[in-house]
Design a protein around this motif. Structure first.
Motif, PDB file in Angstrom:
ATOM      1  N   ILE A  90       0.831  -1.210   0.000  1.00 26.23           N
ATOM      2  CA  ILE A  90       0.000   0.000   0.000  1.00 26.23           C
ATOM      3  C   ILE A  90       0.865   1.259   0.000  1.00 26.23           C
ATOM      4  O   ILE A  90       0.492   2.285  -0.576  1.00 26.23           O
ATOM      5  CB  ILE A  90      -0.944  -0.010   1.224  1.00 26.23           C
ATOM      6  CG1 ILE A  90      -1.994  -1.115   1.073  1.00 26.23           C
ATOM      7  CG2 ILE A  90      -1.619   1.341   1.405  1.00 26.23           C
ATOM      8  CD1 ILE A  90      -2.874  -1.298   2.299  1.00 26.23           C
ATOM      9  N   ALA A 137      -5.044  -8.197  -4.724  1.00 26.97           N
ATOM     10  CA  ALA A 137      -5.732  -7.253  -3.842  1.00 26.97           C
ATOM     11  C   ALA A 137      -5.143  -5.850  -3.978  1.00 26.97           C
ATOM     12  O   ALA A 137      -5.871  -4.847  -4.014  1.00 26.97           O
ATOM     13  CB  ALA A 137      -5.652  -7.730  -2.396  1.00 26.97           C
ATOM     14  N   ALA A 155      -6.294  -4.328  -7.173  1.00 23.33           N
ATOM     15  CA  ALA A 155      -7.705  -3.951  -7.132  1.00 23.33           C
ATOM     16  C   ALA A 155      -7.913  -2.604  -6.455  1.00 23.33           C
ATOM     17  O   ALA A 155      -8.682  -1.769  -6.936  1.00 23.33           O
ATOM     18  CB  ALA A 155      -8.510  -5.040  -6.418  1.00 23.33           C
ATOM     19  N   ILE A 156      -7.214  -2.378  -5.337  1.00 26.91           N
ATOM     20  CA  ILE A 156      -7.431  -1.117  -4.620  1.00 26.91           C
ATOM     21  C   ILE A 156      -6.651   0.040  -5.233  1.00 26.91           C
ATOM     22  O   ILE A 156      -6.973   1.204  -4.993  1.00 26.91           O
ATOM     23  CB  ILE A 156      -7.082  -1.246  -3.115  1.00 26.91           C
ATOM     24  CG1 ILE A 156      -5.587  -1.449  -2.904  1.00 26.91           C
ATOM     25  CG2 ILE A 156      -7.902  -2.351  -2.462  1.00 26.91           C
ATOM     26  CD1 ILE A 156      -5.158  -1.325  -1.454  1.00 26.91           C
ATOM     27  N   ARG A 157      -5.617  -0.307  -6.038  1.00 27.28           N
ATOM     28  CA  ARG A 157      -4.808   0.750  -6.638  1.00 27.28           C
ATOM     29  C   ARG A 157      -5.115   0.937  -8.126  1.00 27.28           C
ATOM     30  O   ARG A 157      -4.490   1.752  -8.797  1.00 27.28           O
ATOM     31  CB  ARG A 157      -3.318   0.457  -6.427  1.00 27.28           C
ATOM     32  CG  ARG A 157      -2.958   0.278  -4.943  1.00 27.28           C
ATOM     33  CD  ARG A 157      -1.492   0.327  -4.674  1.00 27.28           C
ATOM     34  NE  ARG A 157      -0.971   1.668  -4.916  1.00 27.28           N
ATOM     35  CZ  ARG A 157       0.217   2.103  -4.471  1.00 27.28           C
ATOM     36  NH1 ARG A 157       0.980   1.300  -3.744  1.00 27.28           N
ATOM     37  NH2 ARG A 157       0.632   3.314  -4.741  1.00 27.28           N
TER      38      ARG A 157
END
Length: 406
Positions: free
Chosen positions: A100, A123, A126-128
């Protein structure tokens, strides 16, 4: 391009995933790209943190222009399903949180053999909102059942569902064998997003040795000996007990030595069998630092490659094939007929033996020991074939595949 690469193995670990990742990343940096590696404290395969390192929550360093971020994990030896899963899952969690805080990656790569690393990479992607590349080094968890470590239990079936999910969600799959690509297509995965980049060898470090390394040869009493070497991870997949049985059939050849070099889950079994049989023609060498591997390989007159007689291993290509070629070593491969045996057959660099057959292994070793002309021809072909698997070219190929999706 900024490549964020998640791997639970990285130098100074010297296994195939660590070596491939480092050598690719080094070449990408040379080509002007930024590479950030997230990994754990080096401990493979014994499950003991290497000297000079600690299992800290977070540390940062640099290796040949590669930014390396290490995170804390649950550490265990490369044996035992439950503990290994805890190891993998702990890295999945800590690598995700570390990822992150990596600034502005353009692509996020997660590598197997086990796929919890790829779960973390997915994951993060997906969030970035960044492309996710799954580097497929093994059909996992099928490899667990293939070596008999577990049957098709509920945990295995759950892992299989996660496996399929990752194949579907990946923007690009980089497979290390053509067989893996074929299998995924048969299972319904879009073949257009699967590319193959085989393993290879760093030809700047591996080349035919004019003589055996004197230090190793003297230390292990291998000067003027004819050495047949199994070099690499001693795993459940390798049927090394059968190689010990082959050694027992060669005790009459006074200057022939069977060499086991490395560590892993089956190391203790090999040592116990050698002691039980009282074999003086077997030499056991512990795992060595990666930079010493060319010197270790120089001890060998023949490279021995062994896999269990299991259907899955028709699709596997042991990385030691390419290091053997780099060193110009003839090979004896005792393995199911498949992609790896095809490489040896087409390059004329080795002899294929029926898997788990100590009698046949011993027979071929005896034949090559007596026929040095044939041995030399195989060695020449092996060195020539190494040019096809130059790691520099393969790294550029993988980079180009990732640039396609940037």
């Amino acid at each position: 391009m900024h490549i964020l690469f998640l791997t639970d193995n990285f130098p100074p670990e010297g296994n195939a995933p660590a070596t491939r990742t480092y050598e690719h990343a080094r070449e990408w940096v040379k080509l002007g790209h930024k590479v950030t590696i997230i990994t754990g404290a080096p401990n493979f395969p014994e499950g003991k943190v290497f000297d000079g390192y600690k299992n800290r929550w977070y540390s940062k360093s640099e290796l040949d222009g590669i930014e390396v971020r290490r995170v804390k994990t649950y550490i265990t030896a490369n044996e035992g399903f439950a503990k290994r899963i805890l190891d993998f899952m702990s890295f999945m969690v800590t690598s995700f949180f570390a990822g992150i805080f990596v600034k502005k990656p353009d692509v996020i790569v997660g590598t197997s053999p086990q796929f919890f690393t790829a779960v973390s990479a997915w994951a993060l992607s997906a969030i970035r909102f960044k492309p996710f590349v799954f580097e497929l080094r093994d059909i996992w968890p099928a490899s667990i059942t293939a070596v008999g470590a577990m049957g098709r239990s509920l945990p295995i079936r759950i892992l299989e569902k996660i496996e399929v999910f990752l194949y579907w969600r990946a923007d690009k799959i980089i497979s290390v064998t053509h067989s893996f690509k074929k299998e995924l297509i048969e299972r319904g995965v879009d073949g257009n997003k699967i590319d193959v980049v085989l393993n290879g060898v760093d030809l700047s470090k591996y080349e035919p040795a004019p003589k055996k390394d004197e230090g190793f040869a003297e230390q292990y009493d291998l000067t003027d000996k004819f050495v047949v070497g199994y070099v690499g991870t001693h795993g459940l997949a390798h049927s090394l007990d059968k190689i010990v049985e082959a050694a027992e059939l060669l005790v009459d050849l006074n200057d022939v030595r069977i060499l086991f070099a490395g560590g892993g889950a089956a190391k203790a079994e090999v040592e116990a069998l050698v002691k039980e049989k009282g074999l003086s023609n077997v030499t056991l060498i512990p795992r060595q630092q990666k930079e010493l591997m060319p010197k270790l390989w120089s001890l060998c007159d023949i490279s021995l490659i062994s896999l269990k007689d299991t259907e899955l291993f028709k699709t596997v290509i042991p990385s030691k094939i390419f290091e053997s070629m780099g060193m110009g070593l003839p090979m004896i491969m005792t393995s199911p007929i498949g992609e790896a045996t095809t490489i040896l057959t087409e390059s004329h660099s080795g002899i294929i033996v029926k898997p788990e057959s100590p009698e046949d292994v011993a027979r071929v070793i005896r034949e090559l020991y007596q026929d040095r002309t044939r041995l030399d021809k195989l060695a020449t072909s092996s060195a020539k074939a190494a040019q096809i698997y130059d790691r520099k070219q393969l790294a550029e190929s993988m980079l180009n595949k990732m640039l396609e999706i940037k």
